[in-house]
Design an enzyme around this catalytic site. Sequence first.
Site, PDB file in Angstrom:
ATOM      1  N   ASP A   1     -35.874 -50.869  -3.202  1.00 43.34           N
ATOM      2  CA  ASP A   1     -35.404 -49.487  -3.172  1.00 43.34           C
ATOM      3  C   ASP A   1     -35.235 -49.118  -1.708  1.00 43.34           C
ATOM      4  O   ASP A   1     -36.191 -48.765  -1.021  1.00 43.34           O
ATOM      5  CB  ASP A   1     -36.419 -48.569  -3.866  1.00 43.34           C
ATOM      6  CG  ASP A   1     -36.015 -47.099  -3.761  1.00 43.34           C
ATOM      7  OD1 ASP A   1     -35.005 -46.802  -3.097  1.00 43.34           O
ATOM      8  OD2 ASP A   1     -36.722 -46.259  -4.344  1.00 43.34           O
TER       9      ASP A   1
ATOM     10  N   LYS B   1     -29.491 -41.213   0.259  1.00 46.11           N
ATOM     11  CA  LYS B   1     -29.701 -40.611   1.579  1.00 46.11           C
ATOM     12  C   LYS B   1     -28.595 -40.968   2.581  1.00 46.11           C
ATOM     13  O   LYS B   1     -27.495 -40.457   2.454  1.00 46.11           O
ATOM     14  CB  LYS B   1     -31.109 -40.935   2.068  1.00 46.11           C
ATOM     15  CG  LYS B   1     -32.132 -40.404   1.035  1.00 46.11           C
ATOM     16  CD  LYS B   1     -33.554 -40.281   1.482  1.00 46.11           C
ATOM     17  CE  LYS B   1     -34.333 -39.455   0.476  1.00 46.11           C
ATOM     18  NZ  LYS B   1     -35.378 -40.141  -0.257  1.00 46.11           N
TER      19      LYS B   1
ATOM     20  N   TYR C   1     -42.111 -44.050  -4.250  1.00 44.61           N
ATOM     21  CA  TYR C   1     -41.309 -43.096  -5.017  1.00 44.61           C
ATOM     22  C   TYR C   1     -39.928 -43.686  -5.242  1.00 44.61           C
ATOM     23  O   TYR C   1     -39.312 -44.204  -4.318  1.00 44.61           O
ATOM     24  CB  TYR C   1     -41.186 -41.780  -4.238  1.00 44.61           C
ATOM     25  CG  TYR C   1     -40.398 -40.706  -4.959  1.00 44.61           C
ATOM     26  CD1 TYR C   1     -40.891 -40.117  -6.117  1.00 44.61           C
ATOM     27  CD2 TYR C   1     -39.160 -40.279  -4.468  1.00 44.61           C
ATOM     28  CE1 TYR C   1     -40.167 -39.129  -6.775  1.00 44.61           C
ATOM     29  CE2 TYR C   1     -38.431 -39.284  -5.126  1.00 44.61           C
ATOM     30  CZ  TYR C   1     -38.941 -38.706  -6.274  1.00 44.61           C
ATOM     31  OH  TYR C   1     -38.235 -37.723  -6.924  1.00 44.61           O
TER      32      TYR C   1
HETATM   33  C1  LIG Z   1     -35.543 -40.068  -1.836  1.00 44.57           C
HETATM   34  C2  LIG Z   1     -35.869 -41.302  -2.533  1.00 44.57           C
HETATM   35  C3  LIG Z   1     -35.462 -41.554  -3.849  1.00 44.57           C
HETATM   36  C4  LIG Z   1     -34.812 -40.515  -4.708  1.00 44.57           C
HETATM   37  O1  LIG Z   1     -33.562 -40.136  -4.222  1.00 44.57           O
HETATM   38  P1  LIG Z   1     -32.947 -38.719  -4.723  1.00 44.57           P
HETATM   39  O2  LIG Z   1     -31.596 -38.702  -4.075  1.00 44.57           O
HETATM   40  O3  LIG Z   1     -33.877 -37.677  -4.214  1.00 44.57           O
HETATM   41  O4  LIG Z   1     -32.877 -38.761  -6.190  1.00 44.57           O
HETATM   42  C5  LIG Z   1     -35.694 -42.812  -4.376  1.00 44.57           C
HETATM   43  N1  LIG Z   1     -36.307 -43.756  -3.663  1.00 44.57           N
HETATM   44  C6  LIG Z   1     -36.720 -43.555  -2.399  1.00 44.57           C
HETATM   45  C7  LIG Z   1     -37.374 -44.669  -1.645  1.00 44.57           C
HETATM   46  C8  LIG Z   1     -36.534 -42.318  -1.800  1.00 44.57           C
HETATM   47  O5  LIG Z   1     -36.993 -42.118  -0.561  1.00 44.57           O
END
Ligand SMILES: *Cc1c(COP(=O)(O)O)cnc(C)c1O
Length: 426
Positions: free
Chosen positions: A239, A267, A144
């Site tokens: 990511d 995060k 994601y």
């Molecule tokens: C949570 C998450 C996102 C998206 O971040 P948001 O602040 O919810 O937009 C993207 N990549 C990874 C790996 C994530 O865990």
Amino acid sequence: MIYKRSSSLFLEAEKVIPGGVNSPVRAFKAVGGTPIFVEKAKGAYLYDEDGNQLIDYINSWGPMILGHAFKPVVDAVIEKAKKGTSFGMPTEIETKIAELAVSMVPNIDKIRFVNSGTEACMSAVRLARGFTNKDKIIKFAGCYHGHSDSFLIQAGSGAVTFGSPNSPGVTKGTAKDTLLAKYNDLDNVKALIEANKNEIACIIIEPVAGNMGCIPPKKGFLEGLRTLCDANDILLIFDEVMTGFRLAKGGAQELYNIKADIVCFGKVIGGGLPVGAFAARNEIMNYLAPLGPVYQAGTLSGNPLAMAAGLAMLTTLNTDTEVFNRLAQKTEYLHKGIAKVLNKLNITHTINRVGSMISVHFSETEVVDFDTAAKGNNNTFKNFFHGMLNNGVYIAPSAFETWFITDALTYEDLDNTILACENVFK
Ligand SMILES: *Cc1c(COP(=O)(O)O)cnc(C)c1O
């Protein structure tokens, strides 16, 4: 436990907010039942609107790595708020947190702050496309990267190598530029690159997958991607929205000793306020407006409250040299405790763990990619989720989520969690 007030608050919310929530997973669709409304949180505990105390393993999906209402973060935000909450002009604190982040993370010279992980990944891909002058990207099924159009793609059918939209509203035009690969499968990536010679701008990956439950990279997988990228002029994007400032000071790049070309954050970097960021070496970052041609902007980017929270968080993680070891030890303790209980009670399971990320898959096989993660027994998970909740432990309301361990957890909390697990299944 009683959730009377949560239930009535949810009914009210449903009237004015789609599904009653501002992000879908919160609605409990995967596990059934009514979402719990939080009143407040402190350290390792949530306190809901009915007065229940819960041990929290979501921790706002990662940011609260040092526990809720962490004093240095709260104090920093309060002090900043008194001086105004947004200017849309440069402030010194943006440079302070940028300097600190650049010093903690390997292989980056510059960092740009945005407001979410979604924005970070979306912007990183635009930058990669602009820098390489190529259009296609490779992402991995089950990873994601936020909800921007290019990532809401599922594997295409049959012989076609390009993806198809997995949400209405994403166009076929967008989908054709996103290629779907299998996590932990280098040959699959190789084949996609072969079939799309000189068309691929970047490979984006969660270096430890956390959005199909926790799935570690197999030995050699990330190294193999690095080699493939180098050989084909493809940028490698890590990511690290989940893993950054969690698995180590320098995230997965440091843990696995692999250099990515662009790194995305979210995060933890915001300490619980809305912050994302992306970073790279000078040659790439200088391609970004206003220095370079790739456009990216944000009215609230670098917001002083968000920067104050992030700076307080990163400063603590940078100075507390033992924090990542402590987190990993607590997670290992939990892993062993839960495994012992589940083995004793003959519950089929696989536990995956890296650092302070852990998940219990109710699966007979090893879980190494989206297909194997999807084989988990969802009914067992549902029972587990509600059972844990009744025993005062809040885990993510979906089998496809990682648990986030916080340093605020004591060994007594961990023992209580293991006991809760035993109560659920015995
Ligand atoms: C949570 C998450 C996102 C998206 O971040 P948001 O602040 O919810 O937009 C993207 N990549 C990874 C790996 C994530 O865990």
